[in-house]
Write an enzyme that holds these catalytic residues in place. Structure first.
Site, PDB file in Angstrom:
ATOM      1  CB  SER A 142      -0.841  -0.012   1.282  1.00  0.00           C
ATOM      2  OG  SER A 142      -1.426   1.258   1.523  1.00  0.00           O
ATOM      3  CE1 TYR A 155      -4.638  -1.911   5.008  1.00  0.00           C
ATOM      4  CE2 TYR A 155      -3.250  -0.008   4.571  1.00  0.00           C
ATOM      5  CZ  TYR A 155      -4.032  -1.049   4.110  1.00  0.00           C
ATOM      6  OH  TYR A 155      -4.205  -1.231   2.752  1.00  0.00           O
TER       7      TYR A 155
HETATM    8  P1  NAD Z   1     -11.664  -6.064  -0.054  1.00  0.00           P
HETATM    9  O1  NAD Z   1     -12.297  -5.828   1.279  1.00  0.00           O
HETATM   10  O2  NAD Z   1     -12.458  -5.777  -1.273  1.00  0.00           O
HETATM   11  O3  NAD Z   1     -11.135  -7.565  -0.143  1.00  0.00           O
HETATM   12  C1  NAD Z   1     -10.484  -8.184   0.931  1.00  0.00           C
HETATM   13  C2  NAD Z   1     -10.442  -9.671   0.685  1.00  0.00           C
HETATM   14  O4  NAD Z   1      -9.816 -10.301   1.812  1.00  0.00           O
HETATM   15  C3  NAD Z   1     -11.823 -10.304   0.557  1.00  0.00           C
HETATM   16  O5  NAD Z   1     -11.794 -11.324  -0.419  1.00  0.00           O
HETATM   17  C4  NAD Z   1     -12.060 -10.898   1.944  1.00  0.00           C
HETATM   18  O6  NAD Z   1     -12.991 -11.975   1.956  1.00  0.00           O
HETATM   19  C5  NAD Z   1     -10.654 -11.354   2.281  1.00  0.00           C
HETATM   20  N1  NAD Z   1     -10.447 -11.597   3.691  1.00  0.00           N
HETATM   21  C6  NAD Z   1     -10.762 -10.776   4.734  1.00  0.00           C
HETATM   22  N2  NAD Z   1     -10.437 -11.370   5.902  1.00  0.00           N
HETATM   23  C7  NAD Z   1      -9.914 -12.582   5.586  1.00  0.00           C
HETATM   24  C8  NAD Z   1      -9.390 -13.662   6.356  1.00  0.00           C
HETATM   25  N3  NAD Z   1      -9.337 -13.625   7.694  1.00  0.00           N
HETATM   26  N4  NAD Z   1      -8.950 -14.753   5.703  1.00  0.00           N
HETATM   27  C9  NAD Z   1      -9.008 -14.815   4.348  1.00  0.00           C
HETATM   28  N5  NAD Z   1      -9.471 -13.834   3.574  1.00  0.00           N
HETATM   29  C10 NAD Z   1      -9.917 -12.725   4.203  1.00  0.00           C
HETATM   30  O7  NAD Z   1     -10.308  -5.212  -0.013  1.00  0.00           O
HETATM   31  P2  NAD Z   1      -9.352  -4.656  -1.177  1.00  0.00           P
HETATM   32  O8  NAD Z   1      -9.478  -3.192  -1.175  1.00  0.00           O
HETATM   33  O9  NAD Z   1      -9.521  -5.408  -2.436  1.00  0.00           O
HETATM   34  O10 NAD Z   1      -7.931  -4.972  -0.500  1.00  0.00           O
HETATM   35  C11 NAD Z   1      -7.110  -6.032  -0.905  1.00  0.00           C
HETATM   36  C12 NAD Z   1      -5.681  -5.737  -0.489  1.00  0.00           C
HETATM   37  O11 NAD Z   1      -5.246  -4.516  -1.089  1.00  0.00           O
HETATM   38  C13 NAD Z   1      -5.491  -5.544   1.029  1.00  0.00           C
HETATM   39  O12 NAD Z   1      -4.275  -6.137   1.430  1.00  0.00           O
HETATM   40  C14 NAD Z   1      -5.404  -4.038   1.173  1.00  0.00           C
HETATM   41  O13 NAD Z   1      -4.682  -3.651   2.295  1.00  0.00           O
HETATM   42  C15 NAD Z   1      -4.703  -3.676  -0.120  1.00  0.00           C
HETATM   43  N6  NAD Z   1      -4.873  -2.281  -0.504  1.00  0.00           N
HETATM   44  C16 NAD Z   1      -6.116  -1.779  -0.767  1.00  0.00           C
HETATM   45  C17 NAD Z   1      -6.223  -0.450  -1.129  1.00  0.00           C
HETATM   46  C18 NAD Z   1      -7.546   0.185  -1.415  1.00  0.00           C
HETATM   47  O14 NAD Z   1      -7.585   1.419  -1.534  1.00  0.00           O
HETATM   48  N7  NAD Z   1      -8.620  -0.577  -1.543  1.00  0.00           N
HETATM   49  C19 NAD Z   1      -5.078   0.363  -1.230  1.00  0.00           C
HETATM   50  C20 NAD Z   1      -3.842  -0.186  -0.962  1.00  0.00           C
HETATM   51  C21 NAD Z   1      -3.749  -1.516  -0.612  1.00  0.00           C
END
Ligand code: NAD
Length: 260
Positions: A142, A155
């Site tokens: 991130s 985080y």
């Molecule tokens: P999201 O909430 O859409 O998806 C998260 C996924 O993780 C889902 O499939 C959920 O079921 C799964 N999950 C949650 N808890 C779990 C557990 N205990 N065991 C197994 N699976 C689990 O989120 P996203 O925005 O797609 O984020 C995905 C990754 O990208 C994360 O690591 C997040 O930190 C990173 N990220 C997101 C952003 C953003 O702006 N959305 C920015 C930078 C980094």
């Protein structure tokens, strides 16, 4: 390009992980999906990817905060596909609160899922990758792997930790054909960010619109959300021969956020 390879994408029932799993399947990789969600929707995603891309797709509902569940998921991937060639450590959650009010259970959850689970999947995937002399590990960092924001202590700590883990794994895999990199997105409008908009609004006493305008997109110079398709495109590139010498790096895809 990835025909004959197997990709395990954690947290691929939603958001960024789902987009990456879809692109890897489109490139011909067999895929193991993982995550939580509605059983019917997950089955529709799994069978849809098989149908559309003529690849094998399996699903594990493993809770990645539990080492036994991770071990079982990796065993299932081995039984179904022989092993994992491409590991995408993507699953993650967020919680927004000041440090002195941060729920201890949320801290433990975020460190376990966003950081420790990547150690377990990596240590269990590496022997197969080394035996094949080829492997790709993409850790989902991130902008918060590089800079901090208030109220996101767990985080930011987990993502900075994942940056260190990425570099270490990259050095250990270097002579075995294994490449390990950290993808560092800015804000992407997924369910994770939607929850964060609510939490930040509460923590700062602002409306949702004010949070999007004055907090979230204020940090992103393009004033546009990063899209899941852009991140999936970067993931595919990192699995291509053009990326063979990219190892142990942090690749920003944040509209210039961390250039400031
Ligand atoms: P999201 O909430 O859409 O998806 C998260 C996924 O993780 C889902 O499939 C959920 O079921 C799964 N999950 C949650 N808890 C779990 C557990 N205990 N065991 C197994 N699976 C689990 O989120 P996203 O925005 O797609 O984020 C995905 C990754 O990208 C994360 O690591 C997040 O930190 C990173 N990220 C997101 C952003 C953003 O702006 N959305 C920015 C930078 C980094």
């Amino acid at each position: 390009m990835l025909k004959g390879k197997t990709a395990l994408v954690t947290g691929s029932t939603s958001g960024i992980g789902k987009a990456i799993a879809t692109r890897l399947a489109a490139e011909g990789a067999n895929v193991m999906l993982n995550g939580f969600g509605d059983a019917k929707e997950i089955e529709a995603l799994r069978s849809g990817l098989e149908r559309d891309h003529k690849v094998k797709v399996a699903f594990s509902g493993a809770d990645l905060t539990k080492v036994e569940a991770i071990t079982q998921m990796m065993d299932e991937a081995k039984a179904a596909f022989g092993g994992v060639d491409i590991l995408v450590n993507n699953a993650g959650v967020q919680h927004v609160a000041p440090i002195d009010e941060f729920p201890v259970a949320k801290w433990d959850l975020i460190i376990a899922l966003n950081l420790t689970s990547a150690f377990h999947t990596t240590r269990l995937a590496l022997p197969f990758m080394k035996s094949r002399k080829w492997g790709r590990i993409l850790n989902m960092g991130s902008a918060h792997a590089k800079v901090a924001s208030p109220y996101k202590s767990a985080y930011v700590s987990a993502k900075h930790g994942l940056a260190g883990f990425t570099k270490t794994a990259a050095l250990e895999g270097a002579e075995h054909g294994v490449r390990v990199n950290l993808i560092c997105p800015g804000y992407v409008h997924t369910p994770l960010v939607d929850g964060q908009i609510d939490d930040t609004a509460k923590a700062r006493g602002m409306s949702r619109d004010e949070v999007v305008k004055n907090v979230i997109l204020a940090a992103q110079p393009t004033k546009e959300f990063v899209t899941v398709e852009q991140i999936a495109g970067l993931a595919v590139f990192l699995c291509s021969p053009s990326a063979d010498s990219i190892n142990g790096t942090e690749l920003s895809i944040d509209g210039g956020w961390t250039a400031q």
